[in-house]
Design a protein around this motif. Structure first.
Motif, PDB file in Angstrom:
ATOM      1  N   TYR A 181      94.030  19.130  60.447  1.00  0.00           N
ATOM      2  CA  TYR A 181      92.766  19.667  59.951  1.00  0.00           C
ATOM      3  C   TYR A 181      92.920  20.079  58.489  1.00  0.00           C
ATOM      4  O   TYR A 181      93.955  20.580  58.080  1.00  0.00           O
TER       5      TYR A 181
ATOM      6  N   TYR B  65      90.964  22.655  55.742  1.00  0.00           N
ATOM      7  CA  TYR B  65      90.006  23.743  55.561  1.00  0.00           C
ATOM      8  C   TYR B  65      90.033  24.160  54.088  1.00  0.00           C
ATOM      9  O   TYR B  65      90.981  23.865  53.362  1.00  0.00           O
TER      10      TYR B  65
ATOM     11  N   ARG C  79      88.925  27.588  51.390  1.00  0.00           N
ATOM     12  CA  ARG C  79      88.352  28.918  51.156  1.00  0.00           C
ATOM     13  C   ARG C  79      88.037  29.041  49.682  1.00  0.00           C
ATOM     14  O   ARG C  79      88.950  28.996  48.839  1.00  0.00           O
TER      15      ARG C  79
ATOM     16  N   ILE D 271      86.762  30.977  55.288  1.00  0.00           N
ATOM     17  CA  ILE D 271      87.438  29.686  55.385  1.00  0.00           C
ATOM     18  C   ILE D 271      86.510  28.711  56.099  1.00  0.00           C
ATOM     19  O   ILE D 271      85.958  29.027  57.156  1.00  0.00           O
TER      20      ILE D 271
ATOM     21  N   PHE E 253      93.603  24.695  52.805  1.00  0.00           N
ATOM     22  CA  PHE E 253      94.574  24.860  53.883  1.00  0.00           C
ATOM     23  C   PHE E 253      94.603  23.611  54.752  1.00  0.00           C
ATOM     24  O   PHE E 253      93.591  22.972  54.992  1.00  0.00           O
TER      25      PHE E 253
ATOM     26  N   PHE F 222      98.287  25.575  63.738  1.00  0.00           N
ATOM     27  CA  PHE F 222      99.255  26.213  62.863  1.00  0.00           C
ATOM     28  C   PHE F 222      98.922  25.813  61.425  1.00  0.00           C
ATOM     29  O   PHE F 222      98.794  24.635  61.123  1.00  0.00           O
ATOM     30  N   PHE F 223      98.821  26.824  60.600  1.00  0.00           N
ATOM     31  CA  PHE F 223      98.387  26.605  59.232  1.00  0.00           C
ATOM     32  C   PHE F 223      99.550  26.538  58.250  1.00  0.00           C
ATOM     33  O   PHE F 223     100.572  27.204  58.425  1.00  0.00           O
ATOM     34  N   GLY F 224      99.340  25.753  57.194  1.00  0.00           N
ATOM     35  CA  GLY F 224     100.268  25.721  56.086  1.00  0.00           C
ATOM     36  C   GLY F 224      99.954  26.853  55.112  1.00  0.00           C
ATOM     37  O   GLY F 224      98.988  27.581  55.296  1.00  0.00           O
ATOM     38  N   PRO F 225     100.768  26.987  54.066  1.00  0.00           N
ATOM     39  CA  PRO F 225     100.593  28.081  53.110  1.00  0.00           C
ATOM     40  C   PRO F 225      99.398  27.902  52.180  1.00  0.00           C
ATOM     41  O   PRO F 225      99.002  28.839  51.501  1.00  0.00           O
ATOM     42  N   GLY F 226      98.842  26.698  52.144  1.00  0.00           N
ATOM     43  CA  GLY F 226      97.685  26.446  51.291  1.00  0.00           C
ATOM     44  C   GLY F 226      98.056  25.952  49.902  1.00  0.00           C
ATOM     45  O   GLY F 226      99.174  26.156  49.418  1.00  0.00           O
TER      46      GLY F 226
ATOM     47  N   ARG G  73      96.467  26.325  46.121  1.00  0.00           N
ATOM     48  CA  ARG G  73      95.448  27.009  45.314  1.00  0.00           C
ATOM     49  C   ARG G  73      95.039  26.075  44.182  1.00  0.00           C
ATOM     50  O   ARG G  73      95.851  25.751  43.305  1.00  0.00           O
TER      51      ARG G  73
END
Lengths: 116, 113
Positions: free
Chosen positions: B33, B35, B37, B43, B91, B103-107, B109
C-alpha cells in the motif's frame, strides 16, 4: 467531516497517570487498528481489533472495540515518557460481500506528551 | 526479519521536476500500500497492489502520479512533474493478507519548492 474522529487531539499527562484516547466512526468497521508514530519515524503497529466487544492488551496498553464496531478506545496505564508520540487509529471498511477493502482510513491522530 | 524500507528518507526538488520513491515490503507480503500525509491532514490512502497488480488506485490524486510493482516485489511511486501541493510524507505499508495488520515503513518526506 472526518470519517474517523479521534479525541482528544492532544494530551499532556504527568508520568504515572492513566489516559484514554478515543476513535469513533459513523459506520460499522471491518477492523480497527492502532498505531504509534514518533516524530520523523514510521508508524509502529500496536493492535488490531476485528470483533465486536474485543479487547486486547500489550504491556500497559489496552485497546477495546465496542459491540457495534464503531468506537474504539486506547487506554494507557501508568504512563511513562516512552509512551509519548502520536497515536493513530486506522479503520478498514466492509466491502460488499462481507470482505474488507484492505485500505485504511486514518484519524487525525492524538499527540501524547508525558512529563517526567 | 527486515521491516518495510523506503528510499530516499528525504527528497527536496523544485516544482516541475520528477521524483521517484521506492518501497521494499516485508519479504513474502503480497499486499503493498501507498499512503500520503500532507501537512495538517490525516494520512490518506493512495493505492494498493496485490503482487504486481493494482487492486485499488482510487486514492491517486491525478495522472502525475505513477506507481509500479514489477515482479511483485518492490514498488516505485513516480511524481512527474511535481507540484507544490505534492509535498508531504509518503508511507508504504505491506501485509501478508488483505485483512491482516499492515506494517509501515519510515516514510519519505518530499518537499517541492
Amino acid at each position: 467531516s472526518q470519517e474517523l474522529e479521534q479525541s482528544p487531539q492532544s494530551l499532556i499527562v504527568q508520568e504515572g497517570k492513566n489516559l484514554t484516547i478515543n476513535c469513533t466512526s459513523s459506520k460499522t468497521l471491518y477492523g480497527l487498528y492502532w498505531y504509534k508514530q514518533k516524530y520523523g519515524e514510521g508508524l509502529i503497529f500496536l493492535m488490531m481489533l476485528q470483533k465486536g466487544g474485543e479487547e486486547k492488551s500489550h504491556e500497559k496498553i489496552t485497546a477495546k472495540l465496542d459491540e457495534k464496531k464503531q468506537q474504539s478506545s486506547l487506554h494507557i496505564t501508568a504512563s511513562q515518557p516512552s509512551h509519548a508520540g502520536i497515536y493513530l487509529c486506522g479503520a478498514d471498511k466492509y466491502r460488499a460481500g462481507g470482505t474488507s477493502y484492505g485500505k485504511l482510513t486514518f484519524g487525525q491522530g492524538t499527540i501524547l506528551t508525558v512529563h517526567p | 526479519e527486515a521491516g518495510v524500507t523506503q528510499f530516499p528518507s528525504h527528497s527536496v526538488i523544485e516544482k516541475g521536476q520528477t521524483v521517484t520513491l521506492r518501497c521494499d515490503p516485508i519479504s513474502g507480503h503480497d499486499n503493498l500500500y501507498w499512503y500520503r500525509r500532507v501537512m495538517g491532514k490525516e494520512i490518506k490512502f493512495l493505492l494498493h497492489f496485490v503482487k504486481e497488480s493494482k487492486q485499488d488506485e482510487s486514492g491517486m490524486p491525478n495522472n502525475r502520479f505513477l506507481a509500479e510493482r514489477t515482479g511483485g516485489t518492490y514498488s516505485t511511486l513516480k511524481v512527474q512533474p511535481a507540484e507544490l501541493e505534492d509535498s508531504g510524507v509518503y508511507f508504504c505499508a505491506s501485509s501478508d493478507r488483505i485483512y491482516n495488520e499492515q506494517f509501515f515503513g519510515p516514510g519519505t518526506r518530499l518537499t517541492v519548492l
